[in-house]
Each structure stands twice: as structure tokens, then as C-alpha cells.
Design a protein around this motif. Structure first.
Motif, PDB file in Angstrom:
ATOM      1  N   SER A 116       0.848  -1.194   0.000  1.00 44.19           N
ATOM      2  CA  SER A 116       0.000   0.000   0.000  1.00 44.19           C
ATOM      3  C   SER A 116       0.885   1.246   0.000  1.00 44.19           C
ATOM      4  O   SER A 116       1.592   1.513   0.985  1.00 44.19           O
ATOM      5  CB  SER A 116      -0.925  -0.003   1.217  1.00 44.19           C
ATOM      6  N   ARG A 117       0.823   2.024  -1.081  1.00 43.46           N
ATOM      7  CA  ARG A 117       1.634   3.232  -1.161  1.00 43.46           C
ATOM      8  C   ARG A 117       1.147   4.316  -0.210  1.00 43.46           C
ATOM      9  O   ARG A 117       1.975   4.952   0.451  1.00 43.46           O
ATOM     10  CB  ARG A 117       1.647   3.728  -2.604  1.00 43.46           C
ATOM     11  N   PRO A 118      -0.163   4.568  -0.099  1.00 41.44           N
ATOM     12  CA  PRO A 118      -0.618   5.602   0.850  1.00 41.44           C
ATOM     13  C   PRO A 118      -0.227   5.277   2.293  1.00 41.44           C
ATOM     14  O   PRO A 118       0.191   6.177   3.047  1.00 41.44           O
ATOM     15  CB  PRO A 118      -2.132   5.624   0.659  1.00 41.44           C
ATOM     16  N   ALA A 119      -0.390   4.008   2.691  1.00 43.69           N
ATOM     17  CA  ALA A 119      -0.029   3.640   4.068  1.00 43.69           C
ATOM     18  C   ALA A 119       1.466   3.816   4.307  1.00 43.69           C
ATOM     19  O   ALA A 119       1.886   4.265   5.383  1.00 43.69           O
ATOM     20  CB  ALA A 119      -0.454   2.199   4.342  1.00 43.69           C
ATOM     21  N   LEU A 120       2.254   3.487   3.293  1.00 45.74           N
ATOM     22  CA  LEU A 120       3.706   3.625   3.455  1.00 45.74           C
ATOM     23  C   LEU A 120       4.098   5.097   3.552  1.00 45.74           C
ATOM     24  O   LEU A 120       4.971   5.470   4.344  1.00 45.74           O
ATOM     25  CB  LEU A 120       4.418   2.948   2.282  1.00 45.74           C
ATOM     26  N   GLU A 121       3.457   5.954   2.738  1.00 45.57           N
ATOM     27  CA  GLU A 121       3.755   7.386   2.807  1.00 45.57           C
ATOM     28  C   GLU A 121       3.339   7.960   4.147  1.00 45.57           C
ATOM     29  O   GLU A 121       4.017   8.852   4.693  1.00 45.57           O
ATOM     30  CB  GLU A 121       3.041   8.117   1.661  1.00 45.57           C
ATOM     31  N   LYS A 122       2.240   7.477   4.707  1.00 43.65           N
ATOM     32  CA  LYS A 122       1.783   7.966   6.017  1.00 43.65           C
ATOM     33  C   LYS A 122       2.780   7.601   7.102  1.00 43.65           C
ATOM     34  O   LYS A 122       3.135   8.430   7.954  1.00 43.65           O
ATOM     35  CB  LYS A 122       0.408   7.377   6.319  1.00 43.65           C
ATOM     36  N   VAL A 123       3.252   6.347   7.105  1.00 43.07           N
ATOM     37  CA  VAL A 123       4.240   5.924   8.099  1.00 43.07           C
ATOM     38  C   VAL A 123       5.542   6.683   7.921  1.00 43.07           C
ATOM     39  O   VAL A 123       6.175   7.113   8.890  1.00 43.07           O
ATOM     40  CB  VAL A 123       4.468   4.402   8.003  1.00 43.07           C
ATOM     41  N   ALA A 124       5.951   6.881   6.660  1.00 47.55           N
ATOM     42  CA  ALA A 124       7.177   7.620   6.405  1.00 47.55           C
ATOM     43  C   ALA A 124       7.074   9.057   6.888  1.00 47.55           C
ATOM     44  O   ALA A 124       8.046   9.633   7.413  1.00 47.55           O
ATOM     45  CB  ALA A 124       7.517   7.579   4.918  1.00 47.55           C
ATOM     46  N   GLY A 125       5.919   9.675   6.734  1.00 47.04           N
ATOM     47  CA  GLY A 125       5.739  11.037   7.210  1.00 47.04           C
ATOM     48  C   GLY A 125       5.834  11.138   8.719  1.00 47.04           C
ATOM     49  O   GLY A 125       6.408  12.099   9.260  1.00 47.04           O
ATOM     50  N   LYS A 126       5.250  10.168   9.435  1.00 42.37           N
ATOM     51  CA  LYS A 126       5.344  10.192  10.897  1.00 42.37           C
ATOM     52  C   LYS A 126       6.781  10.013  11.384  1.00 42.37           C
ATOM     53  O   LYS A 126       7.166  10.596  12.404  1.00 42.37           O
ATOM     54  CB  LYS A 126       4.459   9.085  11.484  1.00 42.37           C
ATOM     55  N   LEU A 127       7.549   9.224  10.657  1.00 47.26           N
ATOM     56  CA  LEU A 127       8.933   8.966  11.072  1.00 47.26           C
ATOM     57  C   LEU A 127       9.909   9.993  10.509  1.00 47.26           C
ATOM     58  O   LEU A 127      11.103   9.941  10.826  1.00 47.26           O
ATOM     59  CB  LEU A 127       9.365   7.561  10.623  1.00 47.26           C
ATOM     60  N   VAL A 146      12.045  -1.580  -2.140  1.00 45.59           N
ATOM     61  CA  VAL A 146      11.455  -0.442  -1.430  1.00 45.59           C
ATOM     62  C   VAL A 146      11.623  -0.611   0.078  1.00 45.59           C
ATOM     63  O   VAL A 146      11.911   0.348   0.802  1.00 45.59           O
ATOM     64  CB  VAL A 146       9.968  -0.305  -1.811  1.00 45.59           C
ATOM     65  N   LEU A 147      11.444  -1.845   0.567  1.00 45.06           N
ATOM     66  CA  LEU A 147      11.630  -2.102   1.988  1.00 45.06           C
ATOM     67  C   LEU A 147      13.065  -1.799   2.417  1.00 45.06           C
ATOM     68  O   LEU A 147      13.298  -1.195   3.475  1.00 45.06           O
ATOM     69  CB  LEU A 147      11.277  -3.558   2.302  1.00 45.06           C
ATOM     70  N   GLN A 148      14.014  -2.191   1.592  1.00 47.77           N
ATOM     71  CA  GLN A 148      15.411  -1.938   1.937  1.00 47.77           C
ATOM     72  C   GLN A 148      15.716  -0.446   1.974  1.00 47.77           C
ATOM     73  O   GLN A 148      16.453   0.028   2.838  1.00 47.77           O
ATOM     74  CB  GLN A 148      16.317  -2.650   0.930  1.00 47.77           C
ATOM     75  N   VAL A 149      15.136   0.314   1.048  1.00 49.35           N
ATOM     76  CA  VAL A 149      15.349   1.760   1.059  1.00 49.35           C
ATOM     77  C   VAL A 149      14.709   2.385   2.288  1.00 49.35           C
ATOM     78  O   VAL A 149      15.305   3.246   2.964  1.00 49.35           O
ATOM     79  CB  VAL A 149      14.784   2.390  -0.227  1.00 49.35           C
ATOM     80  N   PHE A 150      13.507   1.948   2.623  1.00 47.34           N
ATOM     81  CA  PHE A 150      12.797   2.512   3.773  1.00 47.34           C
ATOM     82  C   PHE A 150      13.529   2.194   5.088  1.00 47.34           C
ATOM     83  O   PHE A 150      13.796   3.089   5.895  1.00 47.34           O
ATOM     84  CB  PHE A 150      11.370   1.954   3.814  1.00 47.34           C
ATOM     85  N   MET A 151      13.863   0.927   5.277  1.00 48.06           N
ATOM     86  CA  MET A 151      14.514   0.535   6.525  1.00 48.06           C
ATOM     87  C   MET A 151      15.925   1.102   6.615  1.00 48.06           C
ATOM     88  O   MET A 151      16.394   1.444   7.706  1.00 48.06           O
ATOM     89  CB  MET A 151      14.553  -0.987   6.639  1.00 48.06           C
ATOM     90  N   GLY A 152      16.604   1.203   5.474  1.00 47.98           N
ATOM     91  CA  GLY A 152      17.931   1.801   5.490  1.00 47.98           C
ATOM     92  C   GLY A 152      17.910   3.265   5.871  1.00 47.98           C
ATOM     93  O   GLY A 152      18.894   3.786   6.410  1.00 47.98           O
ATOM     94  N   SER A 153      16.820   3.956   5.569  1.00 46.45           N
ATOM     95  CA  SER A 153      16.694   5.360   5.964  1.00 46.45           C
ATOM     96  C   SER A 153      16.229   5.505   7.406  1.00 46.45           C
ATOM     97  O   SER A 153      16.623   6.457   8.098  1.00 46.45           O
ATOM     98  CB  SER A 153      15.697   6.073   5.040  1.00 46.45           C
ATOM     99  N   TRP A 154      15.419   4.592   7.874  1.00 42.16           N
ATOM    100  CA  TRP A 154      14.886   4.681   9.243  1.00 42.16           C
ATOM    101  C   TRP A 154      15.892   4.149  10.268  1.00 42.16           C
ATOM    102  O   TRP A 154      16.241   4.829  11.229  1.00 42.16           O
ATOM    103  CB  TRP A 154      13.558   3.917   9.308  1.00 42.16           C
ATOM    104  N   LEU A 155      16.366   2.921  10.050  1.00 40.47           N
ATOM    105  CA  LEU A 155      17.289   2.272  10.989  1.00 40.47           C
ATOM    106  C   LEU A 155      18.511   1.778  10.222  1.00 40.47           C
ATOM    107  O   LEU A 155      18.650   0.581   9.969  1.00 40.47           O
ATOM    108  CB  LEU A 155      16.599   1.098  11.701  1.00 40.47           C
ATOM    109  N   PRO A 156      19.401   2.658   9.805  1.00 39.59           N
ATOM    110  CA  PRO A 156      20.570   2.208   9.026  1.00 39.59           C
ATOM    111  C   PRO A 156      21.482   1.312   9.861  1.00 39.59           C
ATOM    112  O   PRO A 156      21.872   1.657  10.975  1.00 39.59           O
ATOM    113  CB  PRO A 156      21.270   3.522   8.658  1.00 39.59           C
ATOM    114  N   VAL A 157      21.822   0.144   9.302  1.00 44.87           N
ATOM    115  CA  VAL A 157      22.613  -0.836  10.042  1.00 44.87           C
ATOM    116  C   VAL A 157      24.044  -0.347  10.244  1.00 44.87           C
ATOM    117  O   VAL A 157      24.657  -0.590  11.295  1.00 44.87           O
ATOM    118  CB  VAL A 157      22.575  -2.201   9.315  1.00 44.87           C
ATOM    119  N   ALA A 158      24.603   0.371   9.257  1.00 39.98           N
ATOM    120  CA  ALA A 158      25.982   0.844   9.406  1.00 39.98           C
ATOM    121  C   ALA A 158      26.106   1.823  10.562  1.00 39.98           C
ATOM    122  O   ALA A 158      27.046   1.758  11.369  1.00 39.98           O
ATOM    123  CB  ALA A 158      26.444   1.489   8.105  1.00 39.98           C
ATOM    124  N   LYS A 159      25.165   2.739  10.673  1.00 38.16           N
ATOM    125  CA  LYS A 159      25.197   3.715  11.763  1.00 38.16           C
ATOM    126  C   LYS A 159      25.021   3.035  13.111  1.00 38.16           C
ATOM    127  O   LYS A 159      25.664   3.416  14.101  1.00 38.16           O
ATOM    128  CB  LYS A 159      24.090   4.748  11.538  1.00 38.16           C
TER     129      LYS A 159
END
Length: 826
Positions: A116-127, A146-159
Motif C-alpha cells: 500500500s503506497r498511501p499507508a507507506l507514505e503515512k508511516v514515512a511522514g510520521k517517522l 522499497v523495503l530496503q530503502v525505507f529501513m535503510g533510511s529509518w534504521l541504518p545498520v551501518a550507523k
């Protein structure tokens, strides 16, 4: 910050929260911050501390409380404004599952299942995450990307990993003191380079240069440029274990010395060496000239060498080597499998160094001042498996010699040496390590086929307390053995006694170099070693008084050469006799005094030489002795037929048809020591591995049968709590470990982990290699066929003797009868 002050003025009930003490921070616990949860495939990772910071403003709880309660059996009750422990048989969800796992599962559900693109955009906006339109457009076709891009931006493993390393591990300034305590000897602070030591302890970037090279990495060059696989300013690391996968053509790895590359020798056109090092003090710069100091080198005195010429220097393994000069041609920061080029590296950092070539053998110290004390190797080599190697043709001998040198430089755990017999021997830590070394030698360094002998495992020989039976008389042999010199002028009597374990342990704590220097300076024996062993006698459970009496005459020497595992002692009577021989009469001139001293030194040297010769190769199969004390009970002239001996004269230089008396005494001592050892029941001592296994319950029985079939012994087997996995600790002889992994894998059908084999020491083989049935029961069981019974100790002994070319007693024909001619000749 604002998040930290969000709970100011509010009160919460946290009485049930466990307070972490300093001891708890020494273990791996998520609430401490030294554990991360991650998925390298989906490019996300987190610690509970990151979520504790995010939930501060939401819950109003202090950061310290959230850090401890986000992991464990804790429940957050917002209405009651309290954090409580999870009750038994409760349907409540812990804080870790409620506040951390549920948001993660929601993101996976939106992207991977619902898409769901709208649901993903809503979660991304909150975070506060911004997703590019091209990434959102791929949600229907490639949701994993898309999941890898989202999770890499939210919880990057390298950082997450980098922050965990930076916050939990001690800083270089704090850790250098602990590292240098093991790498630098305690007397280094009193050496001429004491200021260098202090600079390294404080991690001073402006101080004298001190760099420790731990090992040498072998990288592969590309065929085109010769500068390695580069992308911009990067060099991709090609480990030597994977070099062979890039092709089986030996010609692509072979080179000649004329290639002009100092880093590679015969493989210089394809290989380069990068030293893995840590800078303890100062700043290392590209193009800097440094001193390469061997770990065995001694720091020169303050009035000694202050600079080095640019001439040829000896190899690091050559006798008398102190230092070499080298110029750093490249510096790299290690970023995973990529080397980033830099111009300088300051104290506290780990780096890769090029330009040292093969001037380093396993490890070394780099310094800009020769007063710098050398650092010791981190991992002392303890090879137990050896093979002899040689080229298949005479023309390949030189190339093989250079390839062995490269292997010796690149592998910190291999030991390559040339034996007295002329054989070139590779000693490795185990079967797997040996296979790796031989594969690298064939495919990378030598790039040619080589001839390899069967694996050679070292053994040792020792004696038991009881005396052996004489096969001719059937009685016990005499403990003291007397032997005369060839000209019948001197007689020596020696007794062999097994050393207790406490005394052997105390002997092994002393370095042989220290003892040899003291023995050489004091012909009366080593007084300090005698005092240490007398003190160790107090820790014996029994026989302390008897051993004090054995050591009362003094210790003459210890052996074999290179180690201290056997003793040569004097009885009080012999010590008194030698003192009388070394003291001239008062009326004697100076020449007589010098002659008496020379006679004493010659007699002691002859006795010590015979002792060391036997300790280097015992009577069973020529392997070193261990745990034996030789006591010289008698030494003096033979009463009848003194012959060439002259009382008070210099007998050591008297020559006859039997040779010099010093050589005769050495031969007599050797024969007496050998027969004194054979007067006891002898045993072989073998190296053993400590084996750790993780097994499924159905594989436990087959695994234990495999261990016992190889003469192994199970020390402990326990079931891991909350699972069906058994953890088995066992001991297995090194000589029986060849093929152990393959047999274990076949018997357990994959239900066993790869065994972890670590050298655990030495143990005695209880079986007597010369066992002969004596009692009535034994004779009834074996009869005349006892020679065909399985005796593993005898098999090992005969195998070693055959390899060394010694005599082996064999019965070639088991049953024979007269040949009959069936055909009748006309």
C-alpha cells in the motif's frame, strides 16, 4: 535536549525496574548497549537505545528507565503511569514487542504483503523519512527493494554498528595500556626508550613513532595495471584464500625476480603484501622511512647505533638480526573489503601499510628511533602437524624456496624450517590449517606442483615410576646404572626418576635462554633454579622430603635444548667429589690450579653433553624426553686398572686409542642415561586437541562413538537450556584427528556442528608399547598370539622409527609351511 526534558515535573512508579550494576555491563545485554538487532539483507539494524531516545517524548519516561525496560519482561501502563514486571500467565505484551517489534512488523506488512503506497507514505511522514517517487513507484513490482530503502533510511545498520562500537568499546587511549601490558615486557619502562613507552601508553600523536604490525595480508593485482583493483581511490582486497578461484592457470601467477617488485619475489607481478598494523604513538606518513625491528631483537644501548645505512640488511629470521630500514609507499584505511588510500595515520588507528615488502616475518615493530623496545608477537606459534615438502624437479627448488619464504611472511601461525637432515618442513596448527597452507603454496606462491610427505605429529617419551622387568631373568632391573669409559679409567652411575607434575610445571615457566646463561656462568649449577624447585616441592602431595634430598646436591643442567622439561642433578657425594677435583692443593703452582679448573669444566661439559644428547632423542623412537630427572649417583676413577688416568692430572686431554677422555666420558654418560631410562617402564606422550561440538539429540550417540573410536575422551556433555542441542567438550589425540571432521559429518548426517579443535597440551598414552602377557589370565586370553594383539602405542612407535630409518622388529611371515609340488615331473 527537549526529548530528555519531556518527563520533567512528572512522577512515575519504576520500583520494579532492575538497576544495572557495573558487573552487568561486562556481559552481552541489550539494555547495556553492546547488543544490536539487525538484518544485513534488508539493511536495517537497531539497539534498544535508539528506540529509548525516540520514545522519551511519547511516553514521558526518563531515558535510563526506557533503556533498561525496553528489553526484558516489563510492561508499560500509561494510565497507571508505571512500569511493572510481566506477571506469570499474563496476556500482556512486553515493551520490546509492543514498542519495537510491532512497528517493524507493520512496515513489513505494508510493503511486502499489502503493498500500500498511501499507508507507506503515512508511516514515512510520521517517522520523518522522505522516499523518492521512483522508489515508491517500484512498490508493486519490487517491494523488497522499497523495503530496503525505507529501513535503510529509518534504521541504518551501518550507523547502528558504528555507534555501538564507538560507545561500548574503550577508546585507544584507554585500551593501549591493556594491549601494551601483553605486547611489551615489564622491563621496557626501564629501557633506554622509556619515554617512547610512556608516549605509547598515552596515545600521543605527536610523540615518537611506534607501530605494531600484527600480520601481513596478501592481495592480488589485476593483470592490466599492476596497481590492484581500484575504483577511484579505492583498492578492493582479494584475500589469498580466494585468489585461486579466479583461475587455475599457474602461469598467470608466476613471475621472476627481474620484475623489480620488492613486495612479491617470484610472484611479484601478481601479489602484493599489505601489513596490517596499529599505530600506538606518533603519526605515520606516506613516504616516511622507518626502522623495522624484529620481535626477537634487543633494543640497542644509548651509545649504540643511532642511524642505519641504506645497504643490504639480513633477513628477519637470520641470527643476530636487529633492524632494517624500509620506506612506506602506501597507507590505507581498512573499510571492509576495500582499502581507502590516505596520506597519514595518527596514533590510535588501525591501517594497512605498503612498501615493507618481505622485510617483516609474521610480526614486527616500526619505529623512528632505535631505542624503541620491540613488541612481542600476539599469538605464539604452537604447530603440532608437520609435513616435508620438496619440488618435483631440481629446477623448481629455487622457486619453491622463495615461495616458502612468502608463505612464512604471510601466515602468522605457520612455522617453516630446515631440519638437520636437510628436509624442508612446514609445521601448522592443525589439519585444516595445513591444507590451507599447502593449497596456497601450490596455487598462489609457488604456482607449481610440489611433493608432500605424510603428516608428521611430534611425540615425547617419558618413564613410569615402576622398574621394568628383565626378560632374561624375570626380575626388576636395577635403578642405578653404572657405565665405564672405554679405557676403563672412569665410571659413572646414573639413576632416572620421573619428575612430579608440579616440578615439570615450574620448569616450563623458566626460559631456556635464561637458564643457559646462568649455567654457563656458574659451573656449580643453577642456584636460583634449585631454590625455585625446592620451593615447589612444598606443593607436592607426597614425596616432598625425598625430592628435597634429590635436589640437595644441586642442578647441573636442564634439557633438551630449547626447552626445560628434564633435569640433570648431582648427588651430594658427586658434588663433593667434583669440588675436590676443581680445587688444587695449596702448594700447587698457578698452572696446576688452571689444570684442575679445566679438568672440572671438561668433566661437567662431558656429562652435560651426554645428558642433552639423550634428552633430544629417547630410546623408544628418537623423540624428546619429558618429565625425567637424571641423578648422578657415582663418579670417579676405577680402582683396578686406572690405566691412563692420573690422579690430579688433566685427564680430559689424555688421548689414547680410545680417543680423548672427555669424549669417552660423554659416551659413558649417554649410555648410562639411556640404560637408566630403559630400566623403567616407558610411555609415549602425545599432543591432544580440545574438541567442542554442538549436537542435536539424535546425533549425540554417533558423535560419542566417533570420538571414542579415535581414542578420544568425553569431558562433559550438557544440554543447552531451552533447546534440544547438546554441547560436548572432549579431548582427542592429534594423531587421530586426521579425517575426524569428515567421519563426524557422515556419522551424524549433518546433526553436528564443525568441531572446534584447539591444542590443549600433552597427555601420556597409558598403553605399554612393550606389553607382554605375564599373569595366568593374560596368557590364557592371548597365548602365543600376543604379538598380533592391537597395541596402538607400539604401532605409533614403530611408525616413527620407520620414518626415521631406525630398526623395527617385524614378523614378516605369520604362518608358513613347506611348499609342495603338485605336478609330477617326468
Amino acid at each position: 535536549g527537549a526529548a530528555g526534558d519531556a518527563g520533567a515535573g512528572l512522577t512515575f512508579d519504576v520500583s520494579e525496574v532492575e538497576i544495572l550494576d557495573e558487573e552487568a555491563e561486562q556481559f552481552f545485554r541489550p539494555e547495556v548497549g553492546n547488543v544490536a538487532f539487525a538484518s544485513a539483507y534488508d539493511k536495517w539494524g537497531f539497539r534498544v537505545q535508539e528506540f529509548a531516545i525516540q520514545y522519551q517524548s511519547v511516553t514521558g519516561l526518563p531515558y535510563k528507565v526506557l533503556r533498561q525496560t525496553l528489553w526484558g519482561d516489563y510492561v508499560w501502563r500509561p494510565k497507571a503511569r508505571k512500569v511493572t514486571r510481566l506477571r506469570e500467565n499474563s496476556d500482556e505484551v512486553p515493551m520490546f514487542a509492543k514498542l519495537i517489534l510491532e512497528p517493524l512488523f507493520r512496515v513489513y506488512d505494508i510493503t511486502m504483503r499489502r503493498r500500500s503506497r498511501p499507508a507507506l507514505e503515512k508511516v514515512a511522514g510520521k517517522l520523518g523519512i522522505t522516499l523518492a517517487p521512483r522508489d515508491l513507484a517500484r512498490l508493486g513490482d519490487d517491494p523488497r527493494a522499497v523495503l530496503q530503502v525505507f529501513m535503510g533510511s529509518w534504521l541504518p545498520v551501518a550507523k547502528t554498528v558504528l555507534s555501538m562500537v564507538a560507545l561500548t568499546l574503550p577508546s585507544p587511549r584507554e585500551s593501549h595500556r591493556h594491549r601494551l601490558a601483553a605486547l611489551w615486557p615489564t622491563q621496557a619502562e626501564a629501557a633506554p626508550g622509556a619515554n617512547i613507552v610512556r608516549s605509547a601508553l598515552t596515545c600521543d600523536p605527536d610523540g615518537p613513532l611506534v607501530v605494531y604490525v600484527a600480520k601481513v595480508m596478501v592481495l592480488e593485482r589485476e593483470q592490466g595495471g599492476g596497481e590492484g583493483r581500484r575504483a577511484g581511490g579505492r583498492t578492493v582486497v582479494m584475500p589469498r584464500s580466494r585468489t585461486a578461484e579466479r583461475g587455475n592457470d599457474p602461469s598467470r601467477l608466476r613471475g621472476t625476480a627481474a620484475d623489480g617488485d620488492a613486495d612479491g619475489g617470484t610472484a611479484g607481478d601478481r601479489l602484493r603484501f599489505v601489513a596490517f598494523a596499529r599505530v600506538f604513538s606518533g603519526t605515520l606518513r606516506c613516504g616516511q622511512t622507518v626502522y623495522v625491528v624484529s620481535p626477537a631483537a634487543q633494543a640497542p644501548p644509548s651509545t649504540g647505533v643511532s642511524s642505519a645505512d641504506g645497504g643490504a640488511q639480513p633477513h628477519p629470521t637470520a641470527p643476530g638480526f636487529r633492524y632494517q630500514r624500509a620506506t612506506v609507499t602506501g597507507l590505507h584505511v581498512l573499510m571492509g573489503r576495500v582499502l581507502e588510500e590516505v596520506d597519514r595515520v595518527c596514533a590510535g588507528n588501525v591501517c594497512g601499510i605498503e612498501g615493507l615488502g618481505t622485510t617483516i616475518c609474521k610480526s614486527a615493530t616500526l619505529a623512528d628511533d632505535l631505542a624503541c623496545p620491540p613488541l612481542l608477537p600476539m599469538c605464539p606459534i604452537s604447530p603440532v602437524v608437520r609435513v616435508a615438502v620438496e619440488g618435483t624437479t631440481a629446477a623448481a627448488a629455487q622457486e619453491l624456496s622463495q615461495a616458502l619464504h612468502l608463505l612464512n611472511v604471510a601466515d602468522p601461525s605457520v612455522d617453516i624450517r630446515t631440519e638437520d637432515s636437510g628436509e624442508t618442513v612446514i609445521a601448522a596448527a592443525g589439519e585444516l590449517h595445513l591444507e590451507r597452507c599447502l593449497r596456497d603454496l601450490r596455487e598462489i606462491f609457488a604456482a607449481q606442483d610440489i611433493s608432500v610427505s605424510k603428516p608428521i605429529v611430534p611425540f615425547k617419551e617419558t618413564i613410569m615410576k615402576e622398574l621394568a622387568l628383565d626378560r632374561t631373568t624375570g626380575r626388576r632391573r636395577d635403578a642405578v646404572v653404572f657405565r665405564q669409559t672405554a679405557d676403563k679409567s672412569l665410571q659413572v652411575g646414573i639413576e632416572a626418576i620421573p619428575l612430579p607434575g608440579a616440578l615439570v610445571t615450574e620448569l616450563r615457566k623458566v626460559t631456556y635462554a635464561e637458564l643457559y646463561g646462568q649455567f654457563g656462568a656458574n659451573l656449580g649449577g643453577n642456584v636460583s633454579l634449585t631454590a625455585r624447585l625446592l620451593e615447589a616441592c612444598g606443593r607436592l602431595e607426597s614425596g616432598a622430603g625425598r625430592w628435597r634430598q634429590h635436589l640437595s646436591g644441586g642442578i647441573l643442567h636442564a634439557g633438551p635444548r630449547g626447552t626445560c622439561e628434564n633435569l640433570l642433578c648431582l648427588s651430594p657425594e658427586v658434588a663433593k667429589y667434583l669440588d675436590q677435583r676443581g680445587t688444587p692443593s695449596a702448594a700447587a703452582p698457578n698452572s696446576a690450579a688452571n689444570g684442575a679448573a679445566d679438568t672440572l669444566a671438561s668433566m661437567r661439559s662431558s656429562i652435560i653433553s651426554g645428558f642433552l644428547h639423550l634428552c633430544g632423542g629417547g630410546p623408544l623412537c628418537g623423540e624428546p624426553l619429558v618429565g625425567v630427572a637424571f641423578i648422578v649417583r657415582s663418579l670417579g676413577e676405577v680402582a683396578e686398572g686406572a690405566g691412563t688416568a692420573t690422579a690430579g692430572g688433566d685427564n680430559s686431554t689424555v688421548s689414547s686409542k680410545y680417543g680423548s677422555q672427555a669424549g669417552q666420558l660423554m659416551s659413558a654418560t649417554l649410555a648410562a642415561c639411556r640404560d637408566a631410562v630403559l630400566a623403567h617402564s616407558m610411555r609415549l606422550v602425545e599432543p591432544v586437541y580440545s574438541c567442542f561440538l554442538e549436537l542435536e539429540s539424535e546425533a549425540l550417540g554417533p558423535a560419542i562413538s566417533v570420538i571414542r573410536r579415535r581414542r578420544g575422551r568425553v569431558v562433559q556433555d550438557t544440554m543447552r537450556e531451552g533447546s534440544t542441542v547438546f554441547e560436548v567438550d572432549s579431548v582427542i589425540p592429534v594423531v587421530e584427528s586426521f579425517g575426524f571432521c569428515d567421519e563426524l559429518r557422515g556419522m551424524c548426517s549433518g546433526g553436528a556442528s564443525i568441531p572446534s579443535l584447539v591444542l590443549a597440551g600433552w597427555q601420556m598414552i597409558e598403553e605399554d608399547p612393550f606389553y607382554v602377557p605375564q599373569s595366568t589370565e593374560e596368557l590364557e586370553e592371548w597365548g602365543d598370539n600376543y604379538k598380533f594383539m592391537t597395541n596402538r602405542a607400539r604401532e605409533i612407535m614403530n611408525g616413527v622409527r620407520s620414518r626415521k630409518g631406525l630398526f623395527v622388529e617385524k614378523q614378516l611371515v605369520e604362518s608358513a609351511e613347506k611348499q609342495r609340488t603338485l605336478s609330477k615331473k617326468k
